[in-house]
Design an enzyme around this catalytic site. Structure first.
Site, PDB file in Angstrom:
ATOM      1  CB  THR A  98      41.534  39.266  33.316  1.00  0.00           C
ATOM      2  OG1 THR A  98      39.932  39.589  33.261  1.00  0.00           O
ATOM      3  CG2 THR A  98      42.117  40.267  34.318  1.00  0.00           C
ATOM      4  CG  HIS A 101      35.784  33.660  26.668  1.00  0.00           C
ATOM      5  ND1 HIS A 101      34.878  34.289  27.207  1.00  0.00           N
ATOM      6  CD2 HIS A 101      36.624  34.555  27.013  1.00  0.00           C
ATOM      7  CE1 HIS A 101      35.014  35.473  28.279  1.00  0.00           C
ATOM      8  NE2 HIS A 101      35.961  35.600  28.315  1.00  0.00           N
ATOM      9  CB  CYS A 144      24.908  40.875  39.725  1.00  0.00           C
ATOM     10  SG  CYS A 144      24.352  40.814  38.315  1.00  0.00           S
TER      11      CYS A 144
HETATM   12  C1  LIG Z   1      35.304  39.587  28.549  1.00  0.00           C
HETATM   13  C2  LIG Z   1      36.050  41.597  28.719  1.00  0.00           C
HETATM   14  C3  LIG Z   1      37.610  41.131  29.264  1.00  0.00           C
HETATM   15  C4  LIG Z   1      38.073  39.522  30.065  1.00  0.00           C
HETATM   16  O1  LIG Z   1      38.084  39.066  29.566  1.00  0.00           O
HETATM   17  P1  LIG Z   1      38.444  37.654  29.979  1.00  0.00           P
HETATM   18  O2  LIG Z   1      39.678  36.794  29.285  1.00  0.00           O
HETATM   19  O3  LIG Z   1      37.328  37.137  30.110  1.00  0.00           O
HETATM   20  O4  LIG Z   1      39.934  37.367  31.051  1.00  0.00           O
HETATM   21  C5  LIG Z   1      38.018  42.690  28.625  1.00  0.00           C
HETATM   22  N1  LIG Z   1      38.522  43.031  28.551  1.00  0.00           N
HETATM   23  C6  LIG Z   1      37.238  43.215  27.860  1.00  0.00           C
HETATM   24  C7  LIG Z   1      36.394  44.803  27.065  1.00  0.00           C
HETATM   25  C8  LIG Z   1      35.848  42.402  27.755  1.00  0.00           C
HETATM   26  O5  LIG Z   1      34.354  42.360  26.769  1.00  0.00           O
END
Ligand SMILES: *Cc1c(COP(=O)(O)O)cnc(C)c1O
Length: 384
Positions: free
Chosen positions: A72, A201, A324
């Site tokens: 993000t 993650h 959700c």
């Molecule tokens: C999970 C995800 C995000 C956000 O990732 P975070 O590290 O949780 O902020 C952004 N873009 C895509 C395509 C994702 O799958």
């Protein structure tokens, strides 16, 4: 009750080997990377190693990687940082309608501040047409941002083709690879990528760590100003254990990605084949141009949330793109963009697989899902 986790697209467990590598950096080699004493130097050298490992997994030079707090944050940095650093050149950004909310909401935020954004349509599989990208580029365009693979429906975008166009038109090209990194190959040079967003993650690394690849010469402003960490582009005391974990996860993916993809593709296709035997079901996303671990279905006449709750009662963790996700009654913007009617979009189910997914887990889901769908349909107000 057995517990089956089928929500790897949301987040993954930390690999034990990753955890072991992280441990010393909490209370042994815990120095601040900006300190000159030996603890600080140990931390700095650990981060340099991690930088190398993360860079390698995308064919980049280590010094072109900065660590952030999440995908993000990386995406926010790209959209806002490119927009403000290149204002003299133009004010136009191109993206797609199926990007992650952190891209879309950054784009909308920029629109309120005088920037112009084109949100490209996708086809029924969720694919962006490279010709549409080319047609949308004007002499005011400063950035094209198209995700590598979609987090909901798993569709893999034609990044290499779009990269060629952006290179020819001399427009910065960014991809959000948070969902694809460590699952399918990515190469910054082959794909002509100027900026790449990734995180740890989604690939068995820790939560709260991201990275951003920035090609040499790209003009970008930081969004966090401070003591000048990460080459002045991301001030904040570094999350050393997290970054070390990201590096280890990237190293493991380098070795294990190919075999895992092979295994998961088989499981994925068996799951798809089985689920589509259920009446009035459909697969969302592309049948073959999709992530090895992603499945996404729609079941007419029922709510995805109800499906997820009933699966949960039977020990299966799944996810839905319905209500959700937006905390409102709006269905997912991705499912709407691929042309699903509201009732189909509301009845969506994402089952995403990962390293611990076994054949018998797929058997179990295929055993219980038809009954859950049937029962929910019996009480459904939508079915005549
Ligand atoms: C999970 C995800 C995000 C956000 O990732 P975070 O590290 O949780 O902020 C952004 N873009 C895509 C395509 C994702 O799958």
């Amino acid at each position: 009750m057995k517990k089956i986790y089928l929500d790897y697209a949301a987040t993954t467990p930390v690999d034990q080997r990753v955890l072991e590598e992280m441990k010393p950096y909490f209370n042994k080699d815990f120095g601040n990377t900006m300190s000159v004493h030996s603890s600080g130097r140990a931390a700095k050298s650990a981060i340099d190693d991690a930088r190398e490992r993360v860079a390698k997994l995308m064919g980049a030079k280590p010094l072109r990687i900065i660590f952030t707090g999440s995908a993000t944050e990386s995406n926010n940095t790209v959209l806002k940082g490119i927009a403000f650093a290149n204002k003299d050149k133009g004010n136009h950004i191109i993206t797609s309608k199926i990007e992650h909310d952190c891209v879309l909401n950054s784009a909308r935020w920029l629109e309120k501040r005088g920037f112009k954004v084109t949100y490209l349509d996708v086809d029924k599989y969720g694919l962006v047409d490279p010709n549409d990208v080319e047609k949308a580029i004007t002499d005011k365009t400063i950035l094209v941002s198209i995700m590598h693979a979609n987090n909901e429906i798993g569709t893999i975008e034609p990044i290499e083709e779009i990269g060629k166009i952006c290179k020819r038109k001399k427009v910065y090209f960014h991809t959000d690879a948070a969902q694809s990194f460590g699952k399918i190959p990515i190469d910054v040079d082959k794909m002509n990528l100027d900026l790449v967003t990734v995180n740890a993650h989604k690939m068995y690394g820790p939560q709260g760590v991201g990275a951003l690849y920035i090609r040499e010469g790209v003009k970008i402003d930081p969004i966090l100003h401070g003591g000048g960490h990460e080459f002045g582009l991301r001030s904040s005391t570094s999350n050393v254990p997290g970054i070390v974990g990201f590096g280890k996860a990237a190293e493991l993916r380098m070795k294990e990605m190919k075999d895992e993809a092979k295994k998961l593709t088989k499981l994925r296709d068996r799951l798809i084949e089985g689920v589509l035997k259920i009446e009035n079901s459909r697969l969302n996303g592309h049948p073959t141009k999709r992530l090895p671990n992603n499945t996404n279905f729609s079941f007419s006449f029922i709510e995805g949330e109800a499906l997820v709750l009933h699966l949960d009662m039977k020990g299966v963790d799944a996810s839905t793109g319905s209500a959700c996700s937006s905390k409102s009654l709006e269905p997912s913007h991705v499912l709407t963009a691929i042309g699903l009617k509201h009732d189909q979009a509301h009845g969506s189910l994402r089952l995403s697989l990962g390293k611990d997914t076994k054949d018998k887990d797929i058997d179990y889901v295929l055993e219980i899902l038809p009954g859950i769908v049937k029962n929910l349909r019996m009480i459904s107000p939508f079915k005549d």
